[in-house]
Design a protein around this motif. Structure first.
Motif, PDB file in Angstrom:
ATOM      1  N   ALA A  37       0.836  -1.315  -0.327  1.00  0.00           N
ATOM      2  CA  ALA A  37      -0.091  -0.049   0.324  1.00  0.00           C
ATOM      3  C   ALA A  37       1.125   1.222   0.139  1.00  0.00           C
ATOM      4  O   ALA A  37       0.364   2.160  -0.614  1.00  0.00           O
ATOM      5  N   LEU A  38       1.957   1.089   0.877  1.00  0.00           N
ATOM      6  CA  LEU A  38       2.971   2.120   1.103  1.00  0.00           C
ATOM      7  C   LEU A  38       3.269   2.492  -0.799  1.00  0.00           C
ATOM      8  O   LEU A  38       3.166   4.253  -0.948  1.00  0.00           O
ATOM      9  N   ALA A  39       3.842   1.038  -1.366  1.00  0.00           N
ATOM     10  CA  ALA A  39       4.249   1.539  -2.693  1.00  0.00           C
ATOM     11  C   ALA A  39       3.747   2.170  -3.692  1.00  0.00           C
ATOM     12  O   ALA A  39       4.321   2.885  -5.130  1.00  0.00           O
ATOM     13  N   ALA A  40       2.316   1.630  -3.744  1.00  0.00           N
ATOM     14  CA  ALA A  40       1.457   1.903  -4.710  1.00  0.00           C
ATOM     15  C   ALA A  40       0.666   3.014  -4.016  1.00  0.00           C
ATOM     16  O   ALA A  40      -0.775   3.636  -4.373  1.00  0.00           O
ATOM     17  N   SER A  41       0.731   3.890  -3.235  1.00  0.00           N
ATOM     18  CA  SER A  41       0.261   5.592  -2.776  1.00  0.00           C
ATOM     19  C   SER A  41      -0.233   5.991  -3.668  1.00  0.00           C
ATOM     20  O   SER A  41       0.819   6.400  -4.558  1.00  0.00           O
ATOM     21  N   ASP A  42      -1.373   6.909  -4.334  1.00  0.00           N
ATOM     22  CA  ASP A  42      -1.868   7.661  -5.269  1.00  0.00           C
ATOM     23  C   ASP A  42      -2.409   8.912  -4.558  1.00  0.00           C
ATOM     24  O   ASP A  42      -2.862   9.192  -4.032  1.00  0.00           O
ATOM     25  N   VAL A  43      -0.895   9.991  -4.238  1.00  0.00           N
ATOM     26  CA  VAL A  43      -1.431  11.480  -3.571  1.00  0.00           C
ATOM     27  C   VAL A  43      -1.540  11.527  -4.733  1.00  0.00           C
ATOM     28  O   VAL A  43      -0.418  11.957  -5.462  1.00  0.00           O
ATOM     29  N   ALA A  44      -2.721  13.161  -4.442  1.00  0.00           N
ATOM     30  CA  ALA A  44      -3.223  13.881  -5.127  1.00  0.00           C
ATOM     31  C   ALA A  44      -1.498  15.452  -5.572  1.00  0.00           C
ATOM     32  O   ALA A  44      -0.925  15.310  -4.385  1.00  0.00           O
ATOM     33  N   SER A  88       4.345  -5.358  -5.109  1.00  0.00           N
ATOM     34  CA  SER A  88       5.048  -5.982  -3.867  1.00  0.00           C
ATOM     35  C   SER A  88       6.895  -6.218  -4.062  1.00  0.00           C
ATOM     36  O   SER A  88       7.345  -6.552  -2.582  1.00  0.00           O
ATOM     37  N   TYR A  89       6.880  -5.452  -5.348  1.00  0.00           N
ATOM     38  CA  TYR A  89       8.689  -5.354  -5.084  1.00  0.00           C
ATOM     39  C   TYR A  89       9.593  -5.091  -3.870  1.00  0.00           C
ATOM     40  O   TYR A  89      10.666  -5.462  -3.589  1.00  0.00           O
ATOM     41  N   GLN A  90       9.125  -3.848  -2.969  1.00  0.00           N
ATOM     42  CA  GLN A  90      10.338  -3.674  -2.247  1.00  0.00           C
ATOM     43  C   GLN A  90       9.414  -5.491  -1.075  1.00  0.00           C
ATOM     44  O   GLN A  90      10.867  -4.967  -0.446  1.00  0.00           O
ATOM     45  N   ARG A  91       8.764  -5.485  -0.677  1.00  0.00           N
ATOM     46  CA  ARG A  91       8.430  -6.424   0.351  1.00  0.00           C
ATOM     47  C   ARG A  91       9.272  -7.584  -0.225  1.00  0.00           C
ATOM     48  O   ARG A  91       9.255  -8.518   0.412  1.00  0.00           O
TER      49      ARG A  91
END
Length: 218
Positions: A37-44, A88-91
């Motif tokens: 979820a951190l790696a995929a964060s979508d922040v405006a 999930s790469y980093q995980r």
């Protein structure tokens, strides 16, 4: 993908498992799957679209370093999401580090849906166990069971990392674990070097934007 807990947002080979000695500090890693979820964060208005993955990689590096040098027992409290997705790469890199800790205890817990999202292959690989008879993701059942498990293993204090935390342990899964253990079980503290703070991506982006503004003014 849910972040969990109501949030907004290679080491050397070690010896085989041995019981925790009295006074030894446990390393408790909470919800590694939420690194996705951190790696995929979508922040405006995020200027650097790679920032979430960079922060996930930085967190993963810190966790790997700590896992390699930690002399006490290691507990991984995790949702066991499939590690085969792009985010999930980093995980996956952290999972490789943890393979070098055969003494690590893997505990399944997901407050968002219980066991429903757990990946069977990952459960088998790391031999996850359920504690307290909980399959529904109930903190009220899980936390007392975790306390009993740590005490049974002779743990006297814990260092908590993972996702997520807030200063003062006001919210976040890692904060939830550290706070409960301290109140009801044994001394526990968040290690900010191996934990992701709620709103981390937004905070870093804001700091970088301020730095750019200052540089432009000079």
């Amino acid at each position: 993908m849910t972040r969990g807990c109501g949030t907004s947002v290679g080491g050397s080979r070690v010896a085989k498992h041995r019981p925790a000695k009295a006074g030894r500090e446990a390393l408790v890693l909470v919800h590694l799957s939420s690194m996705d979820a951190l790696a995929a964060s979508d922040v405006a208005d995020l200027d650097n679209r790679d920032l979430p993955e960079q922060l996930a990689a930085s967190l993963g590096d810190s966790i790997c370093h700590d896992v390699a040098r930690h002399e006490g027992p290691v507990y991984v409290v995790d949702q066991a999401w499939s590690p085969d997705r792009r985010e999930s790469y980093q995980r996956r890199e952290v999972l490789k580090c943890l393979e070098k800790r055969p003494d690590a205890r893997w505990i399944l817990f997901d407050e968002d849906g219980g066991d429903a999202q757990a990946d069977p292959a990952l459960l088998r690989k790391f031999r996850y166990e359920r504690i307290g008879g909980d399959r529904d993701g109930d903190w009220g059942k899980f936390l007392p069971a975790l306390c009993r498990r740590l005490r049974r293993d002779g743990v006297q204090r814990a260092k908590v990392g993972g996702l997520w935390y807030t200063p003062g342990n006001k919210s976040g899964c890692a904060s939830e674990v550290a706070s409960y253990l301290t109140r009801q079980c044994l001394p526990a503290k968040i290690d900010e070097s191996i934990a992701a703070e709620e709103g981390w991506v937004e905070a870093v982006e804001e700091e970088r934007a301020e730095d750019r503004d200052e540089n432009e003014e000079e």
